[in-house]
Scaffold this active site. Sequence first.
Site, PDB file in Angstrom:
ATOM      1  N   GLU A  79       0.846  -1.198   0.000  1.00 26.95           N
ATOM      2  CA  GLU A  79       0.000   0.000   0.000  1.00 26.95           C
ATOM      3  C   GLU A  79       0.876   1.241   0.000  1.00 26.95           C
ATOM      4  OE1 GLU A  79      -2.468  -0.187   3.471  1.00 26.95           O
ATOM      5  OE2 GLU A  79      -3.273  -2.147   2.912  1.00 26.95           O
ATOM      6  N   LYS A 115       2.181   4.602   1.418  1.00 26.96           N
ATOM      7  CA  LYS A 115       2.249   5.162   2.768  1.00 26.96           C
ATOM      8  C   LYS A 115       1.888   6.639   2.663  1.00 26.96           C
ATOM      9  CE  LYS A 115       5.496   5.627   6.633  1.00 26.96           C
ATOM     10  NZ  LYS A 115       4.574   6.388   7.416  1.00 26.96           N
ATOM     11  N   ASP A 158       1.228  10.373   3.515  1.00 28.52           N
ATOM     12  CA  ASP A 158       1.872  11.289   4.453  1.00 28.52           C
ATOM     13  C   ASP A 158       0.826  12.237   5.027  1.00 28.52           C
ATOM     14  OD1 ASP A 158       3.870  12.344   5.903  1.00 28.52           O
ATOM     15  OD2 ASP A 158       4.903  13.339   4.247  1.00 28.52           O
ATOM     16  N   TYR A 178      -7.046   2.233   5.773  1.00 30.74           N
ATOM     17  CA  TYR A 178      -6.149   1.130   5.443  1.00 30.74           C
ATOM     18  C   TYR A 178      -6.141  -0.011   6.450  1.00 30.74           C
ATOM     19  CZ  TYR A 178      -3.211   4.378   8.154  1.00 30.74           C
ATOM     20  OH  TYR A 178      -2.732   5.253   9.079  1.00 30.74           O
ATOM     21  N   LYS A 181      10.556   3.323   3.577  1.00 27.41           N
ATOM     22  CA  LYS A 181      10.567   4.786   3.446  1.00 27.41           C
ATOM     23  C   LYS A 181      11.368   5.226   2.226  1.00 27.41           C
ATOM     24  CE  LYS A 181       9.464   6.694   7.603  1.00 27.41           C
ATOM     25  NZ  LYS A 181       9.433   7.992   8.004  1.00 27.41           N
ATOM     26  N   CYS A 203      21.188  45.661 -10.320  1.00 31.53           N
ATOM     27  CA  CYS A 203      21.605  44.387 -10.898  1.00 31.53           C
ATOM     28  C   CYS A 203      22.963  43.985 -10.325  1.00 31.53           C
ATOM     29  CB  CYS A 203      21.690  44.550 -12.417  1.00 31.53           C
ATOM     30  SG  CYS A 203      22.207  43.052 -13.264  1.00 31.53           S
ATOM     31  N   CYS A 207      25.311  42.565 -11.747  1.00 36.15           N
ATOM     32  CA  CYS A 207      26.382  42.555 -12.749  1.00 36.15           C
ATOM     33  C   CYS A 207      27.255  43.806 -12.584  1.00 36.15           C
ATOM     34  CB  CYS A 207      25.801  42.491 -14.162  1.00 36.15           C
ATOM     35  SG  CYS A 207      25.278  44.088 -14.790  1.00 36.15           S
ATOM     36  N   CYS A 249      16.017  43.290 -14.763  1.00 38.04           N
ATOM     37  CA  CYS A 249      17.055  44.213 -15.171  1.00 38.04           C
ATOM     38  C   CYS A 249      16.693  44.625 -16.593  1.00 38.04           C
ATOM     39  CB  CYS A 249      18.416  43.514 -15.146  1.00 38.04           C
ATOM     40  SG  CYS A 249      19.691  44.489 -15.950  1.00 38.04           S
ATOM     41  N   CYS A 263      23.260  44.277 -20.318  1.00 38.84           N
ATOM     42  CA  CYS A 263      23.643  43.601 -19.071  1.00 38.84           C
ATOM     43  C   CYS A 263      24.369  42.300 -19.415  1.00 38.84           C
ATOM     44  CB  CYS A 263      22.392  43.313 -18.244  1.00 38.84           C
ATOM     45  SG  CYS A 263      22.655  42.116 -16.927  1.00 38.84           S
TER      46      CYS A 263
HETATM   47  S1  IVH Z   1      -0.823   0.515   8.608  1.00 41.63           S
HETATM   48  C1  IVH Z   1      -0.302  -1.627  12.532  1.00 41.63           C
HETATM   49  N1  IVH Z   1      -1.005   1.543   6.223  1.00 41.63           N
HETATM   50  O1  IVH Z   1       2.279   5.332   8.697  1.00 41.63           O
HETATM   51  C2  IVH Z   1      -0.373  -0.996  11.203  1.00 41.63           C
HETATM   52  N2  IVH Z   1      -0.135   2.901   7.951  1.00 41.63           N
HETATM   53  O2  IVH Z   1       4.802   4.674  10.057  1.00 41.63           O
HETATM   54  C3  IVH Z   1      -0.818   0.393  11.273  1.00 41.63           C
HETATM   55  N3  IVH Z   1       0.419   5.181   7.272  1.00 41.63           N
HETATM   56  O3  IVH Z   1       0.963   5.038  11.917  1.00 41.63           O
HETATM   57  C4  IVH Z   1      -0.475   1.237  10.145  1.00 41.63           C
HETATM   58  N4  IVH Z   1      -0.184   4.966   5.167  1.00 41.63           N
HETATM   59  O4  IVH Z   1      -0.037   6.809  10.292  1.00 41.63           O
HETATM   60  C5  IVH Z   1      -0.636   1.746   7.484  1.00 41.63           C
HETATM   61  N5  IVH Z   1      -1.260   2.341   4.058  1.00 41.63           N
HETATM   62  C6  IVH Z   1      -0.899   2.540   5.325  1.00 41.63           C
HETATM   63  C7  IVH Z   1      -0.399   3.776   5.776  1.00 41.63           C
HETATM   64  C8  IVH Z   1      -0.019   3.917   7.103  1.00 41.63           C
HETATM   65  C9  IVH Z   1       0.292   5.782   6.084  1.00 41.63           C
HETATM   66  C10 IVH Z   1       0.987   5.809   8.472  1.00 41.63           C
HETATM   67  C11 IVH Z   1       0.207   5.559   9.719  1.00 41.63           C
HETATM   68  C12 IVH Z   1       1.135   4.770  10.577  1.00 41.63           C
HETATM   69  C13 IVH Z   1       2.466   5.223  10.083  1.00 41.63           C
HETATM   70  C14 IVH Z   1       3.534   4.209  10.411  1.00 41.63           C
END
Ligand code: IVH
Length: 679
Positions: free
Chosen positions: A119, A121, A123, A230, A319, A413, A415, A432, A437
């Site tokens: 999945e 991640k 932010d 998720y 990450k 400027c 220069c 400028c 120039c």
């Molecule tokens: S699963 C026990 N799935 O990342 C599993 N977390 O670094 C719980 N996050 O605390 C998390 N996308 O805030 C999961 N697809 C995703 C996520 C996700 C972002 C965040 C979440 C988590 C943190 C962990």
Amino acid sequence: MPASDELAERVAALRAEVSEHDRRYHAEDAPTISDAEYDELVRELRRYEEEFPELATPDSPTQQVGAGPSALFTPVRHRQPMMSLDNAFAEPELLAWGERLERRLGAGPDDDPVDYACELKIDGVAISLLYEDGALTQAATRGDGRVGEDVTANVRTIDAVPAVLPAGAPQVLEVRGEVFMGRAAFDALNERQAAAGERLFVNPRNSAAGSLRQKDAAVTSGRELAMWCYQLGEVQGGPRFTRHRETLDFLDELGLPVNPEVAVVPTLAEVHAYCRRWEQHRHDLDYEIDGVVVKVDDLGRRNELGFTSRAPRWAIAYKFPPEERTTKLLGIQVSIGRTGKATPFAQLEPVFVGGANVSQATLHNQDQVRVKDVRPGDTVIVRRAGDVIPEVVGPVVAERPEGLEPWEFPTTCPCPRGSTLVRPEGESDTRCVDLQCPFQLHGSIEHFASRGGLDIEGFGEQRVRLFLDLGLVHDIGDIFSIDWERVRALEGFGETSVANLQAAVEAARSRPLPDLLVGLNIRHLGPAGAQALARAFGHLDRIMAASVEEMAEAEGVGPVIAQAVHEWFADEGHRAVIEKLRAAGVNFTGPERSELPQVLAGASVVVTGTLEGYSREDAEEAIKARGGKSPGSVSKKTTAVVVGEGPGASKVTKAEELGVPLLDEAAFEHLLATGELPG
Ligand code: IVH
């Protein structure tokens, strides 16, 4: 060997530092270091604690998740703890995690493979939603994992979060997910903040967090937040599941937002391919991701694997390398571009970010410096995302030393001529206006000789500077009458390199009119407008003689371009340059109207290796005759790469890395005929 006193002190200091950053991040939404720097501190601390267990303490931040609740919101005890995840920062760590769990499970790719749910991640901010009898009754932040904050009123304002689930929903349903702000919403929010003279948010995550922690839900309501779910928490009175993927499908059926990019794959190699793909394509999304979360799909196997003290063994966060770091702003200078535009840029203490060492970053324009209020001496957040040039996001105000003065935009400027910089009424750019120039001349000559202009190979930045300094050229009109004898006498110019450069200059005389127009460096005039002008008028003299209205009437030329072109040619200095070019025999006519359908308009097709039916030149001509481009190297913008016998390995590898389609000769012919890629 026991830990030294010195090390014990370092560990205690690290612990205090990490705790403080935790507090700033979770309780104040005002981090003072980038995520990457935070991760590094935690990694260092964890390394010592693992090596010298006697230094580990139960209250160490490595053993905690996030921060406790603040006094602003009512505390909420989670029905099931909200765990954090362990991180992998590179492929070997990811593989080690997978191999470890496969060993524990007695499974492997050949025998009873483990299915991995991959999945994105997201932010944003982790949120737990509670539905009782189908109605949203509570939304809480993660807090320290056991106790979070009640943000129900705020979460209710998020369109993506349903207030009521359809009939048949479980009696109790707890769902975890990430609340985030999309890039477009973030940009719009910052534009509004700037217009209102308010503080800018540094990134979408911080603005999502800040928006959720509003006391007045009406404020949150005005912030465009969204959510991806998720993970399932507690469920009562619902179906039984055996797979994570089924739980996501179930949430989706209930109308909860589930990210569409989830993929379940049976090998670690495919997990890694997913991670790599999204690392490259993260900027294609309208929301920010900072990695990939990999989870064991089989819920029975999850139970077998269980948890460590802070994280599940069945999941890991891979990450991506950081795109934001903090560093010191040493000073601000302005650079003068080829049209005279003065762009402020930051001189930074060098920092490794987005895969490169960065010591300069753009600040865009005067207004941006003002709204960001970055001051020399500040600690600043620097961002380098993908191919985008590095920029200064903003200052870390909490770290500002006393007595720093706001920066003033210079009035002259940089220069040696030091002419006045002017900011026309109603425009965001300062310029400028001195046509002599040297900084502008340098930029304009470099542009004239560049790929987009007359494409004079070997006439790059350094040689332009050298030739200008030596008085071998004064403006673009002089390029065709360079005294090659003098060049030959220069250090570093061998017979061959001079001959090559001379040949490249000769070849540039006969380039198509649109390339010449682009090379002239007229404001607002890009390749499309140049093509349109050349097509409509057929000769440079007719363009020069045309009125603004006549030009604006041509297909593909708007009033802004028409005005700019007219003004450019009205300038006496510019006309003198044109006469020099005329005297040098530079092509002013064309283009011959191509009779072929322009099926490749806007496309960029690279050819590598030998084809049977076409020489390299023929293949490139065939592409150009259909409106396409055929550059010599592969980039993100490449539409396809045609691969013949004995292709350049680096081009093929680069194309594969970027996901650019590779075509054989048959597919190339199909492309020429139809403009379509195979499949
Ligand atoms: S699963 C026990 N799935 O990342 C599993 N977390 O670094 C719980 N996050 O605390 C998390 N996308 O805030 C999961 N697809 C995703 C996520 C996700 C972002 C965040 C979440 C988590 C943190 C962990």
